[in-house]
Design a protein around this motif. Structure first.
Motif, PDB file in Angstrom:
ATOM      1  N   MET A 182       0.830  -1.203   0.000  1.00 50.09           N
ATOM      2  CA  MET A 182       0.000   0.000   0.000  1.00 50.09           C
ATOM      3  C   MET A 182       0.869   1.259   0.000  1.00 50.09           C
ATOM      4  SD  MET A 182      -3.230  -0.633  -0.220  1.00 50.09           S
ATOM      5  CE  MET A 182      -3.770   1.026   0.187  1.00 50.09           C
ATOM      6  N   PHE A 183       1.913   1.278   0.802  1.00 56.19           N
ATOM      7  CA  PHE A 183       2.820   2.425   0.811  1.00 56.19           C
ATOM      8  C   PHE A 183       3.440   2.630  -0.561  1.00 56.19           C
ATOM      9  CE2 PHE A 183       2.923   2.282   5.513  1.00 56.19           C
ATOM     10  CZ  PHE A 183       2.921   3.645   5.785  1.00 56.19           C
ATOM     11  N   ALA A 184       3.942   1.559  -1.161  1.00 56.11           N
ATOM     12  CA  ALA A 184       4.606   1.664  -2.462  1.00 56.11           C
ATOM     13  C   ALA A 184       3.644   2.163  -3.537  1.00 56.11           C
ATOM     14  CB  ALA A 184       5.188   0.310  -2.855  1.00 56.11           C
ATOM     15  N   ALA A 185       2.449   1.581  -3.587  1.00 53.28           N
ATOM     16  CA  ALA A 185       1.480   1.954  -4.614  1.00 53.28           C
ATOM     17  C   ALA A 185       1.002   3.389  -4.430  1.00 53.28           C
ATOM     18  CB  ALA A 185       0.295   0.992  -4.567  1.00 53.28           C
ATOM     19  N   TYR A 186       0.733   3.781  -3.177  1.00 51.02           N
ATOM     20  CA  TYR A 186       0.234   5.137  -2.924  1.00 51.02           C
ATOM     21  C   TYR A 186       1.267   6.179  -3.321  1.00 51.02           C
ATOM     22  CZ  TYR A 186      -1.776   9.167  -0.603  1.00 51.02           C
ATOM     23  OH  TYR A 186      -2.300  10.419  -0.354  1.00 51.02           O
ATOM     24  N   ILE A 187       2.510   5.991  -2.906  1.00 49.12           N
ATOM     25  CA  ILE A 187       3.541   6.989  -3.186  1.00 49.12           C
ATOM     26  C   ILE A 187       3.829   7.064  -4.684  1.00 49.12           C
ATOM     27  CG2 ILE A 187       5.978   7.556  -2.807  1.00 49.12           C
ATOM     28  CD1 ILE A 187       5.629   6.353   0.005  1.00 49.12           C
ATOM     29  N   ALA A 188       3.739   5.934  -5.385  1.00 48.34           N
ATOM     30  CA  ALA A 188       3.987   5.934  -6.822  1.00 48.34           C
ATOM     31  C   ALA A 188       3.005   6.827  -7.570  1.00 48.34           C
ATOM     32  CB  ALA A 188       3.912   4.508  -7.359  1.00 48.34           C
ATOM     33  N   LEU A 189       1.779   6.946  -7.077  1.00 46.19           N
ATOM     34  CA  LEU A 189       0.750   7.765  -7.738  1.00 46.19           C
ATOM     35  C   LEU A 189       0.415   9.024  -6.939  1.00 46.19           C
ATOM     36  CD1 LEU A 189      -1.723   4.989  -8.957  1.00 46.19           C
ATOM     37  CD2 LEU A 189      -0.054   6.231 -10.318  1.00 46.19           C
ATOM     38  N   ASP A 190       1.311   9.419  -6.051  1.00 39.68           N
ATOM     39  CA  ASP A 190       1.020  10.522  -5.137  1.00 39.68           C
ATOM     40  C   ASP A 190       0.665  11.813  -5.856  1.00 39.68           C
ATOM     41  OD1 ASP A 190       0.823  11.672  -2.515  1.00 39.68           O
ATOM     42  OD2 ASP A 190       2.772  12.618  -2.841  1.00 39.68           O
ATOM     43  N   SER A 191       1.433  12.175  -6.886  1.00 44.34           N
ATOM     44  CA  SER A 191       1.215  13.463  -7.554  1.00 44.34           C
ATOM     45  C   SER A 191      -0.131  13.506  -8.272  1.00 44.34           C
ATOM     46  CB  SER A 191       2.353  13.743  -8.540  1.00 44.34           C
ATOM     47  OG  SER A 191       2.443  12.729  -9.514  1.00 44.34           O
ATOM     48  N   PHE A 192      -0.578  12.366  -8.831  1.00 44.46           N
ATOM     49  CA  PHE A 192      -1.876  12.356  -9.514  1.00 44.46           C
ATOM     50  C   PHE A 192      -3.018  12.516  -8.509  1.00 44.46           C
ATOM     51  CE2 PHE A 192       0.850  10.098 -12.548  1.00 44.46           C
ATOM     52  CZ  PHE A 192       0.560  10.805 -13.705  1.00 44.46           C
ATOM     53  N   GLY A 193      -2.870  11.928  -7.329  1.00 50.67           N
ATOM     54  CA  GLY A 193      -3.884  12.127  -6.300  1.00 50.67           C
ATOM     55  C   GLY A 193      -3.949  13.565  -5.844  1.00 50.67           C
ATOM     56  N   THR A 194      -2.774  14.192  -5.655  1.00 56.08           N
ATOM     57  CA  THR A 194      -2.733  15.595  -5.246  1.00 56.08           C
ATOM     58  C   THR A 194      -3.357  16.488  -6.307  1.00 56.08           C
ATOM     59  OG1 THR A 194      -0.698  15.185  -4.003  1.00 56.08           O
ATOM     60  CG2 THR A 194      -1.225  17.467  -4.503  1.00 56.08           C
ATOM     61  N   ALA A 195      -3.053  16.210  -7.574  1.00 45.54           N
ATOM     62  CA  ALA A 195      -3.622  17.003  -8.672  1.00 45.54           C
ATOM     63  C   ALA A 195      -5.143  16.904  -8.686  1.00 45.54           C
ATOM     64  CB  ALA A 195      -3.041  16.530 -10.003  1.00 45.54           C
ATOM     65  N   THR A 196      -5.668  15.710  -8.413  1.00 50.09           N
ATOM     66  CA  THR A 196      -7.124  15.533  -8.339  1.00 50.09           C
ATOM     67  C   THR A 196      -7.703  16.291  -7.161  1.00 50.09           C
ATOM     68  OG1 THR A 196      -6.900  13.336  -9.332  1.00 50.09           O
ATOM     69  CG2 THR A 196      -8.976  13.832  -8.232  1.00 50.09           C
ATOM     70  N   ASN A 197      -7.005  16.245  -6.029  1.00 48.09           N
ATOM     71  CA  ASN A 197      -7.483  16.952  -4.839  1.00 48.09           C
ATOM     72  C   ASN A 197      -7.646  18.443  -5.101  1.00 48.09           C
ATOM     73  OD1 ASN A 197      -7.317  14.502  -3.459  1.00 48.09           O
ATOM     74  ND2 ASN A 197      -5.331  14.966  -2.563  1.00 48.09           N
ATOM     75  N   VAL A 198      -6.598  19.091  -5.615  1.00 44.64           N
ATOM     76  CA  VAL A 198      -6.627  20.550  -5.760  1.00 44.64           C
ATOM     77  C   VAL A 198      -7.567  20.976  -6.877  1.00 44.64           C
ATOM     78  CG1 VAL A 198      -4.283  20.739  -4.867  1.00 44.64           C
ATOM     79  CG2 VAL A 198      -4.629  20.642  -7.324  1.00 44.64           C
ATOM     80  N   THR A 199      -7.656  20.184  -7.939  1.00 47.29           N
ATOM     81  CA  THR A 199      -8.575  20.531  -9.029  1.00 47.29           C
ATOM     82  C   THR A 199     -10.021  20.429  -8.557  1.00 47.29           C
ATOM     83  OG1 THR A 199      -6.959  19.673 -10.620  1.00 47.29           O
ATOM     84  CG2 THR A 199      -9.198  20.042 -11.422  1.00 47.29           C
TER      85      THR A 199
END
Length: 426
Positions: free
Chosen positions: A366-383
Motif C-alpha cells: 500500500m505504501f509503495a502503490a500510494y507513493i507511486a501515484l502521489d502526484s496524480f492524487g494531489t492534482a485531483t485533490n486541488v482541481t
C-alpha cells in the motif's frame, strides 16, 4: 551526498522495488533474514505509533473545524467530506466489479512472514501481549478505534468548552507526530519496501503482484478523472456553466500539483484558476485553502482501489457490508492526513491493519502503490477544490464576508500556519 538528498521519495521507492525484485532470488538466506528483521522491527514500531498518529492528527483537525465561526465553514466541510466519500464509494464499486475475477487469491494468500522466501526474522518487534524469546513486545497505548473515538471526544470538547490550553497542546502534539512521520517513518519506508519486494521476489510472487498492480494503477488514474468530471458537472449545473470549460480552466492547478505533489504549495495557482470560473475573491480565498486540507477525493480513490486489490490478492472479503465502515473512517482520516509525502497512507495504515486485517506485506504494498501515484492524487485533490468553490459560490451568492471565520478567535488564527503545513503533499 547532496545528489542523494535531492532524490525524491518516489525515486527511492522505485529503486527499492527494482533492487528487491532483482536481488530476491540470489540473496543469501542470512542477509535476507537481516532485512526481514528490519521489516519486523519497523512494522512493530508502526503498530505502536499509528494510534498516536490518529489521535494526534484527528483531535486538532476536529477542534480547528469546530472553532471556525459561521455556518459556511461547517457546510464546506460537510460538502468536502461528502465528495471524498463519494469518491471512495465509486472507487469501491468499480474496483470490485473490475478486479474480483482477475485478482482474487492470485498471489498474497501464501506470503506470510518467512513462508515461501526462506527468510526469517532474527528478532521481531510485536504488538501482542505475549512474546517469545526472539520477540520484543511493544504494545500500543491505544487501539485504532479507541484512539479515533477519543480524538472525537476531545476535539468536540475543546470546541464546546473553548479550552485554549488543551487546544494548543493538541496542536503542539500534532507537530510532534508530524515530525515522527517526516523524520522517522518516511525515511525508513524505502528500506521497508525493499524488504517486502525482496521477500516477494524470493518466493516467486513479485512479478505477479506488479503485473496485477499495473492494472489497478491505470484504473485508479482513470477514476480520478471520472471523479473530476462528476464534481465539475455538479458545479457547472448549479452555476449554469459548461463543466468541461470550468474543468479546463483548472488545468494550471492540476499540472502544478503534478509537479509539486503539494496541495498547499499549489494554493496560489488554485486560487487564480478558481477565479477564472467566476468565483468571487471572498469565496475562493476561503474555500481553496480550507479544502487543501480537508478535501482529498483523489487520495481516497487511490487508497480504496489499492486496498481492494490487496484484499482480493489475499483472498479476503470485499463485501459492501464489510467495506463500508472502512470507507467512512477513511474519509475522516483523509481530513486529518499529515502534510508529508506518504502522510495520508501512514495515517490510514492503522485502519488498514485493524479494519481490513492487513499484515506487513500488505501494508508495504500500500505504501509503495500510494507513493507511486502521489502526484496524480494531489492534482485531483486541488482541481476538485475548484469545483467545491463553484458550489459554495452559488450557495453563498459569492459573499462569505466575515461569516466564515471570526477574526477575534486568536486560537484559530494562531494555527493557520500549521493547518497550511498540514495540507502539504497529500
Amino acid at each position: 551526498m547532496m545528489l542523494l538528498k535531492s532524490i525524491p521519495l518516489l525515486g527511492w521507492i522505485l529503486v527499492a522495488i527494482v533492487l528487491g525484485i532483482l536481488l530476491g532470488p540470489v540473496m543469501p538466506t542470512w542477509l535476507g533474514s537481516v532485512f526481514l528483521t528490519y521489516n519486523s522491527i519497523f512494522s512493530g514500531f508502526l503498530g505502536f505509533i499509528v494510534p498516536l498518529v490518529i489521535f494526534g492528527l484527528v483531535t486538532p483537525a476536529i477542534a480547528e473545524l469546530g472553532k471556525g465561526a459561521g455556518k459556511w465553514l461547517g457546510i464546506t466541510a460537510a460538502i468536502a467530506y461528502g465528495s471524498t466519500l463519494f469518491a471512495g464509494l465509486l472507487a469501491y464499486f468499480v474496483s470490485r466489479w473490475l478486479f474480483t475475477a482477475s485478482l482474487f487469491g492470485q498471489g498474497l494468500a501464501e506470503i506470510e512472514e518467512g513462508e515461501g522466501s526462506g527468510f526469517s526474522a532474527y528478532v521481531s518487534l510485536v504488538n501482542s501481549a505475549q512474546g517469545s524469546a526472539t520477540e520484543i513486545v511493544l504494545p500500543p497505548l491505544l487501539d485504532v478505534m479507541t484512539a479515533l473515538v477519543l480524538a472525537f471526544i476531545i476535539g468536540v470538547g475543546i470546541t464546546a468548552f473553548h479550552s485554549k490550553v488543551i487546544f494548543r497542546g493538541a496542536v503542539e502534539f500534532r507537530s510532534i507526530i508530524e515530525a515522527v512521520i517526516r523524520r522517522i517513518i518516511v525515511p525508513a519506508l524505502p528500506l521497508f519496501i525493499f524488504g517486502i519486494f525482496l521477500e516477494l521476489s524470493a518466493s516467486g510472487a513479485a512479478i505477479t503482484i506488479i503485473t496485477k498492480f499495473l492494472l489497478v494503477a491505470v484504473v485508479s488514474f482513470a477514476l480520478t478523472l471520472v471523479v473530476l468530471l462528476i464534481q465539475f458537472t455538479v458545479a457547472g449545473a448549479m452555476n449554469k456553466e459548461n463543466p468541461l470549460k470550468a474543468l479546463w480552466n483548472m488545468r494550471d492547478a492540476y499540472f502544478t500539483a503534478l509537479g509539486t505533489s503539494s496541495s498547499a504549495a499549489t494554493i496560489p495557482v488554485t486560487l487564480a484558476s478558481t477565479k477564472k470560473n467566476k468565483v468571487s475573491d471572498a469565496v475562493a480565498g476561503f474555500v481553496v485553502p480550507l479544502c487543501a486540507t480537508i478535501h482529498l477525493s483523489g487520495s481516497m480513490v487511490k487508497i480504496t482501489c489499492f486496498s481492494i486489490a490487496v484484499v482480493l490478492l489475499s483472498g479476503g472479503d470485499v463485501s459492501f457490508v464489510s467495506y463500508l465502515p472502512f470507507i467512512l473512517m477513511l474519509g475522516v482520516m483523509m481530513v486529518a492526513a499529515p502534510g508529508v509525502p506518504g502522510g495520508a497512507i501512514a495515517a490510514a495504515s492503522g485502519l488498514l491493519v485493524q479494519m481490513l486485517g492487513f499484515g506487513d506485506v500488505e501494508v508495504g504494498l500500500m505504501f509503495a502503490a500510494y507513493i507511486a501515484l502521489d502526484s496524480f492524487g494531489t492534482a485531483t485533490n486541488v482541481t476538485g477544490d475548484g469545483a467545491l468553490a463553484m458550489i459554495m459560490n452559488k450557495l453563498t451568492r459569492g459573499n462569505l464576508g466575515a461569516q466564515a471565520q471570526d477574526p477575534a478567535d486568536e486560537e484559530v488564527q494562531s494555527v493557520n500556519g500549521s493547518t497550511e503545513n498540514h495540507g502539504l503533499a497529500q
